[in-house]
Design a protein around this motif. Sequence first.
Motif, mmCIF file in Angstrom:
data_model
loop_
_atom_site.group_PDB
_atom_site.id
_atom_site.type_symbol
_atom_site.label_atom_id
_atom_site.label_comp_id
_atom_site.label_asym_id
_atom_site.label_seq_id
_atom_site.Cartn_x
_atom_site.Cartn_y
_atom_site.Cartn_z
ATOM 1 N N LEU A 89 9.889 12.146 8.910
ATOM 2 C CA LEU A 89 10.105 10.943 8.120
ATOM 3 C C LEU A 89 9.189 10.933 6.901
ATOM 4 C CD1 LEU A 89 10.098 8.331 11.033
ATOM 5 C CD2 LEU A 89 12.107 9.304 9.929
ATOM 6 N N VAL A 90 9.607 10.204 5.873
ATOM 7 C CA VAL A 90 8.765 10.001 4.699
ATOM 8 C C VAL A 90 7.975 8.715 4.901
ATOM 9 C CG1 VAL A 90 8.712 9.519 2.228
ATOM 10 C CG2 VAL A 90 10.331 11.198 3.130
ATOM 11 N N PRO A 91 6.649 8.784 5.057
ATOM 12 C CA PRO A 91 5.848 7.574 5.247
ATOM 13 C C PRO A 91 5.644 6.870 3.902
ATOM 14 C CG PRO A 91 4.421 9.491 5.229
ATOM 15 C CD PRO A 91 5.823 10.009 5.079
ATOM 16 N N LEU A 92 6.541 5.956 3.575
ATOM 17 C CA LEU A 92 6.496 5.321 2.255
ATOM 18 C C LEU A 92 5.236 4.497 2.035
ATOM 19 C CD1 LEU A 92 10.034 3.977 1.256
ATOM 20 C CD2 LEU A 92 8.736 5.881 0.276
ATOM 21 N N GLY A 93 4.740 3.866 3.109
ATOM 22 C CA GLY A 93 3.541 3.051 2.976
ATOM 23 C C GLY A 93 3.607 1.806 3.829
ATOM 24 N N PHE A 124 0.841 -1.186 0.000
ATOM 25 C CA PHE A 124 0.000 0.000 0.000
ATOM 26 C C PHE A 124 0.885 1.249 0.000
ATOM 27 C CE2 PHE A 124 -2.370 -3.386 2.140
ATOM 28 C CZ PHE A 124 -3.507 -3.425 1.341
ATOM 29 N N PRO A 125 1.313 1.686 -1.187
ATOM 30 C CA PRO A 125 2.177 2.868 -1.254
ATOM 31 C C PRO A 125 1.430 4.138 -0.865
ATOM 32 C CG PRO A 125 1.555 2.142 -3.464
ATOM 33 C CD PRO A 125 1.040 1.108 -2.506
ATOM 34 N N MET A 126 2.134 5.005 -0.187
ATOM 35 C CA MET A 126 1.532 6.275 0.209
ATOM 36 C C MET A 126 1.552 7.281 -0.944
ATOM 37 S SD MET A 126 0.076 7.982 2.640
ATOM 38 C CE MET A 126 0.496 7.293 4.235
ATOM 39 N N PHE A 127 2.562 7.151 -1.822
ATOM 40 C CA PHE A 127 2.723 8.123 -2.896
ATOM 41 C C PHE A 127 2.817 7.417 -4.251
ATOM 42 C CE2 PHE A 127 5.135 9.579 0.875
ATOM 43 C CZ PHE A 127 4.313 10.633 1.257
ATOM 44 N N GLN A 128 2.564 8.156 -5.298
ATOM 45 C CA GLN A 128 2.751 7.653 -6.657
ATOM 46 C C GLN A 128 4.120 8.107 -7.137
ATOM 47 O OE1 GLN A 128 -0.592 9.017 -8.995
ATOM 48 N NE2 GLN A 128 -1.838 7.262 -8.407
ATOM 49 N N LEU A 129 5.088 7.196 -7.026
ATOM 50 C CA LEU A 129 6.458 7.502 -7.415
ATOM 51 C C LEU A 129 6.777 6.850 -8.758
ATOM 52 C CD1 LEU A 129 8.183 6.921 -3.949
ATOM 53 C CD2 LEU A 129 7.409 9.095 -4.923
ATOM 54 N N THR A 130 7.816 7.340 -9.401
ATOM 55 C CA THR A 130 8.258 6.780 -10.681
ATOM 56 C C THR A 130 9.339 5.738 -10.412
ATOM 57 O OG1 THR A 130 7.820 8.879 -11.794
ATOM 58 C CG2 THR A 130 9.262 7.300 -12.923
ATOM 59 N N HIS A 136 7.331 -1.935 -4.774
ATOM 60 C CA HIS A 136 5.992 -1.393 -5.042
ATOM 61 C C HIS A 136 5.819 -0.032 -4.363
ATOM 62 C CE1 HIS A 136 3.850 -4.216 -7.473
ATOM 63 N NE2 HIS A 136 3.969 -5.224 -6.623
ATOM 64 N N LEU A 137 6.287 0.086 -3.124
ATOM 65 C CA LEU A 137 6.156 1.354 -2.399
ATOM 66 C C LEU A 137 6.949 2.458 -3.085
ATOM 67 C CD1 LEU A 137 6.340 0.331 1.382
ATOM 68 C CD2 LEU A 137 4.382 0.330 -0.177
ATOM 69 N N LEU A 138 7.978 2.067 -3.855
ATOM 70 C CA LEU A 138 8.812 3.033 -4.566
ATOM 71 C C LEU A 138 8.378 3.226 -6.018
ATOM 72 C CD1 LEU A 138 12.316 2.034 -3.138
ATOM 73 C CD2 LEU A 138 10.977 4.082 -2.582
ATOM 74 N N GLY A 139 7.197 2.715 -6.360
ATOM 75 C CA GLY A 139 6.626 3.003 -7.668
ATOM 76 C C GLY A 139 6.726 1.910 -8.710
ATOM 77 N N TYR A 140 7.465 0.839 -8.416
ATOM 78 C CA TYR A 140 7.578 -0.251 -9.385
ATOM 79 C C TYR A 140 6.255 -1.012 -9.474
ATOM 80 C CZ TYR A 140 12.687 0.299 -9.441
ATOM 81 O OH TYR A 140 13.965 0.788 -9.580
ATOM 82 N N ASP A 141 6.017 -1.625 -10.632
ATOM 83 C CA ASP A 141 4.804 -2.410 -10.801
ATOM 84 C C ASP A 141 5.040 -3.483 -11.855
ATOM 85 O OD1 ASP A 141 2.224 -3.241 -10.352
ATOM 86 O OD2 ASP A 141 1.347 -1.256 -10.616
ATOM 87 N N HIS A 142 4.087 -4.396 -11.976
ATOM 88 C CA HIS A 142 4.200 -5.486 -12.951
ATOM 89 C C HIS A 142 2.823 -5.774 -13.523
ATOM 90 C CE1 HIS A 142 2.661 -8.035 -9.655
ATOM 91 N NE2 HIS A 142 3.539 -7.396 -8.909
ATOM 92 N N VAL A 143 2.167 -4.701 -13.951
ATOM 93 C CA VAL A 143 0.793 -4.835 -14.452
ATOM 94 C C VAL A 143 0.747 -5.519 -15.813
ATOM 95 C CG1 VAL A 143 -0.119 -2.878 -13.166
ATOM 96 C CG2 VAL A 143 0.925 -2.492 -15.403
ATOM 97 N N ASP A 144 1.891 -5.592 -16.486
ATOM 98 C CA ASP A 144 1.935 -6.304 -17.761
ATOM 99 C C ASP A 144 3.082 -7.307 -17.732
ATOM 100 O OD1 ASP A 144 4.333 -4.927 -18.155
ATOM 101 O OD2 ASP A 144 3.389 -3.344 -19.316
ATOM 102 N N GLU A 145 3.272 -8.005 -18.811
ATOM 103 C CA GLU A 145 4.358 -8.978 -18.911
ATOM 104 C C GLU A 145 5.541 -8.389 -19.680
ATOM 105 O OE1 GLU A 145 4.498 -11.995 -17.493
ATOM 106 O OE2 GLU A 145 2.585 -11.510 -16.538
ATOM 107 N N GLY A 146 5.559 -7.083 -19.823
ATOM 108 C CA GLY A 146 6.579 -6.437 -20.626
ATOM 109 C C GLY A 146 7.690 -5.783 -19.840
ATOM 110 N N ALA A 147 8.051 -4.567 -20.265
ATOM 111 C CA ALA A 147 9.219 -3.879 -19.725
ATOM 112 C C ALA A 147 9.115 -3.588 -18.237
ATOM 113 C CB ALA A 147 9.441 -2.584 -20.502
#
Length: 200
Positions: A130-134, A106-112, A168-179
């Motif tokens: 502090l930065v509440p990452l999530g 559960f990320p607190m922010f939308q990061l790249t 995930h909290l730092l903005g990474y995701d795997h919504v597809d099977e690509g890049a």
Amino acid sequence: HCRGIRQVRKIAPAGELEALPDAQNLPSESKEGQNMKHNIVMTCEAKTPDALLLKRQIRKCILAALDEEGVDTPCEINVLVTDDASIRAINKAYRNIDKATDVLSFPMFQLTPGVLPESWDEYKDPETGLVPLGDMAISLERAKEQAKEFGHSTRREVGYLTIHSILHLLGYDHVDEGAMKRQMRAREEKILAEIELPRK
């Protein structure tokens, strides 16, 4: 997504949550030195005789992931270690998916992914600095099952799930099977290698 383990905890049966030994509000130092203090707050409702070792393993993986990603500001992260029944309830309540899973983030922010903010100042909690990452929730029950399935240790599986969640909290995701998925998997494997937690 929920914005705090305190909210997640309301789902669990009253009286079943026990803090891991000396886990509450303990600052954790990264390998960068004493000036980098992260607040990792862990709550464990999963029954295990190795609670202290589990806490240390999760903490180690969180710090490694933050270091490898170049996070240069003190952060706060909430961790809930639970079982399949509880993580299923959380999954249903916050994602409308009525099934158990291995880890929820559960990320607190939308990061790249791979690109940190030039300044963390706007993300900091004014009260703590502090930065509440999530937050993350890990099913220890599912981790043990998957460790057997993949032929490696529970220690490795919990480590992988922890690192996966931090990314995930730092903005990474795997919504597809690509890049995006390849990018995330590459970062996971690099961090696991750094702390000597290979697949076998």
